[in-house]
Enzyme design. Structure first.
Site, PDB file in Angstrom:
ATOM      1  N   LYS A 215       0.846  -1.204   0.000  1.00 46.92           N
ATOM      2  CA  LYS A 215       0.000   0.000   0.000  1.00 46.92           C
ATOM      3  C   LYS A 215       0.879   1.251   0.000  1.00 46.92           C
ATOM      4  O   LYS A 215       0.609   2.213  -0.718  1.00 46.92           O
ATOM      5  CB  LYS A 215      -0.926  -0.008   1.226  1.00 46.92           C
ATOM      6  CG  LYS A 215      -2.048  -1.042   1.111  1.00 46.92           C
ATOM      7  CD  LYS A 215      -2.796  -1.255   2.408  1.00 46.92           C
ATOM      8  CE  LYS A 215      -3.791  -2.397   2.293  1.00 46.92           C
ATOM      9  NZ  LYS A 215      -4.433  -2.775   3.549  1.00 46.92           N
TER      10      LYS A 215
ATOM     11  N   ASP B 279     -11.077   3.255   4.697  1.00 49.36           N
ATOM     12  CA  ASP B 279     -11.493   1.859   4.538  1.00 49.36           C
ATOM     13  C   ASP B 279     -13.019   1.732   4.575  1.00 49.36           C
ATOM     14  O   ASP B 279     -13.557   0.664   4.303  1.00 49.36           O
ATOM     15  CB  ASP B 279     -10.889   0.995   5.667  1.00 49.36           C
ATOM     16  CG  ASP B 279      -9.544   0.401   5.272  1.00 49.36           C
ATOM     17  OD1 ASP B 279      -9.360   0.092   4.075  1.00 49.36           O
ATOM     18  OD2 ASP B 279      -8.684   0.243   6.154  1.00 49.36           O
TER      19      ASP B 279
ATOM     20  N   GLN C  12      -4.161  -1.464   9.899  1.00 41.65           N
ATOM     21  CA  GLN C  12      -4.036  -2.766   9.248  1.00 41.65           C
ATOM     22  C   GLN C  12      -4.596  -3.870  10.158  1.00 41.65           C
ATOM     23  O   GLN C  12      -4.206  -3.991  11.320  1.00 41.65           O
ATOM     24  CB  GLN C  12      -2.556  -3.047   8.905  1.00 41.65           C
ATOM     25  CG  GLN C  12      -2.346  -4.323   8.120  1.00 41.65           C
ATOM     26  CD  GLN C  12      -3.048  -4.320   6.753  1.00 41.65           C
ATOM     27  OE1 GLN C  12      -2.970  -3.352   6.012  1.00 41.65           O
ATOM     28  NE2 GLN C  12      -3.748  -5.387   6.426  1.00 41.65           N
TER      29      GLN C  12
END
Ligand code: NAP
Length: 293
Positions: free
Chosen positions: A54, A121, A98
């Site tokens: 990422k 997200d 994460q």
């Protein structure tokens, strides 16, 4: 092999190039450089790889990417304190925690602490609520990546029967919502499906999957969707990423499915790269919104 292979890697690279152009245009117009803060707790090797990928994608697109590492023993209070700092930092437009967090962390409380305006997200209750109401602030990355893939590969969605196998908060449920939506980022032809959401309690799963024009597998069980479960000519989107020995395999038995389906995503190189591309897209969108707020 008969199925057309849907090259997620190639499509993600096109989307990332578009994002890089848009980032450059934002900077040229005097806007801020989009910034993504990644929070990595503990030393899970798979999470290390995901975060590195990422970060690399951010750098290539001109997005500022910062990694914040915490020890697995840091505890919830320290993690929540870090998230508060990132919420207050005007150079941070997106916050990525994460997952999975190491044992002992209150995952839900941690995700809920992320400012919904920086929740790239799209996990926060506010952003999930907006999505359910059909007025999303951010689209969840993996399901949005699947919609982009279907659209850019010109797979018809509107009016078709889509079966999503798996009902997780991260993939299955939002996937069903996006497929059934009236409209979206790719227009009405890339949604408006008739959707069935299947799960571990679904009876006659094979029969349900066989009735699908589009199958999205998001189960986390290696190769559980077999060729005989598919309608000839259907489109198969394999979200699953399972490590079997040294290999990564999907939730679909690729060799069997490719003999029956009309189109199929590989694992790796299918949905995974799109998830990252859509994270960048959300970070850019957040930076743009910060300018206009
Ligand atoms: P999850 O939270 O474990 O959810 C799995 C879902 O599958 C659950 O809804 C479960 O049903 C259902 N299920 C389990 N066994 C089943 C069976 N035998 N028949 C039908 N349904 C069954 O997993 P997830 O987070 O959604 O992830 C799914 C897979 O996608 C994993 O392999 C993950 O690594 C991968 N993934 C990939 C990406 C990407 O970017 N490509 C992103 C996220 C996840 P119940 O609800 O009834 O338990």
């Amino acid at each position: 092999m008969t199925a057309r292979i849907l090259d997620g890697k190639q499509i993600a690279s096109e989307i990332r190039a578009e994002i890089a152009r848009d980032v450059a245009a934002l900077l040229e117009a005097g806007g801020p450089r989009p910034g993504l803060a990644a929070v990595l707790v503990g030393d899970n090797p798979a999470s290390e790889v995901y975060v590195r990928n990422k970060q690399r994608a951010c750098e290539r697109a001109g997005i500022d990417s910062r990694l914040h590492r915490l020890d697995a023993a840091a505890g919830d209070a320290r993690l929540l304190e870090l998230i508060e700092q990132l919420n207050a930092d005007p150079t941070v437009h997106g916050i990525l925690v994460q997952l999975p967090l190491p044992r002992g962390f209150e995952e839900r409380a941690v995700l809920d602490a992320v400012d919904p305006l920086k929740d790239v997200d799209a996990f926060s209750p506010e952003n999930v609520g907006l999505l359910v109401q059909g007025r999303p602030r951010f689209l969840p990355c993996t399901p949005h990546g699947v919609i982009q893939l279907l659209h850019r590969c010109q797979i018809p969605v509107a009016g078709r029967h889509a079966v999503v196998v798996g009902r997780s908060e991260i993939v299955g449920k939002p996937m069903a919502l996006l497929l059934a939506a009236r409209d979206g980022t790719c227009g009405p032809e890339a949604c408006n499906a008739t959707v069935t959401l299947a799960h571990s309690r679904s009876e006659n799963l094979a029969e349900i999957v066989r009735s699908a024009d589009i199958v999205v597998a998001a189960v986390g069980r290696p190769q559980m969707i077999r060729g005989e479960m598919l309608k000839p000519g259907c489109t198969v989107i394999d979200v699953g990423i399972n490590r079997v020995g040294d290999a990564l395999v999907g939730d679909v038995h690729f060799e069997e499915a490719a003999q029956v389906a009309g189109a199929i995503t590989p694992v790796p190189g299918g949905v995974g790269p799109l998830t990252i591309a859509m994270l960048l897209s959300n970070t850019l969108a957040s930076a743009r919104k910060a300018v206009n707020s």
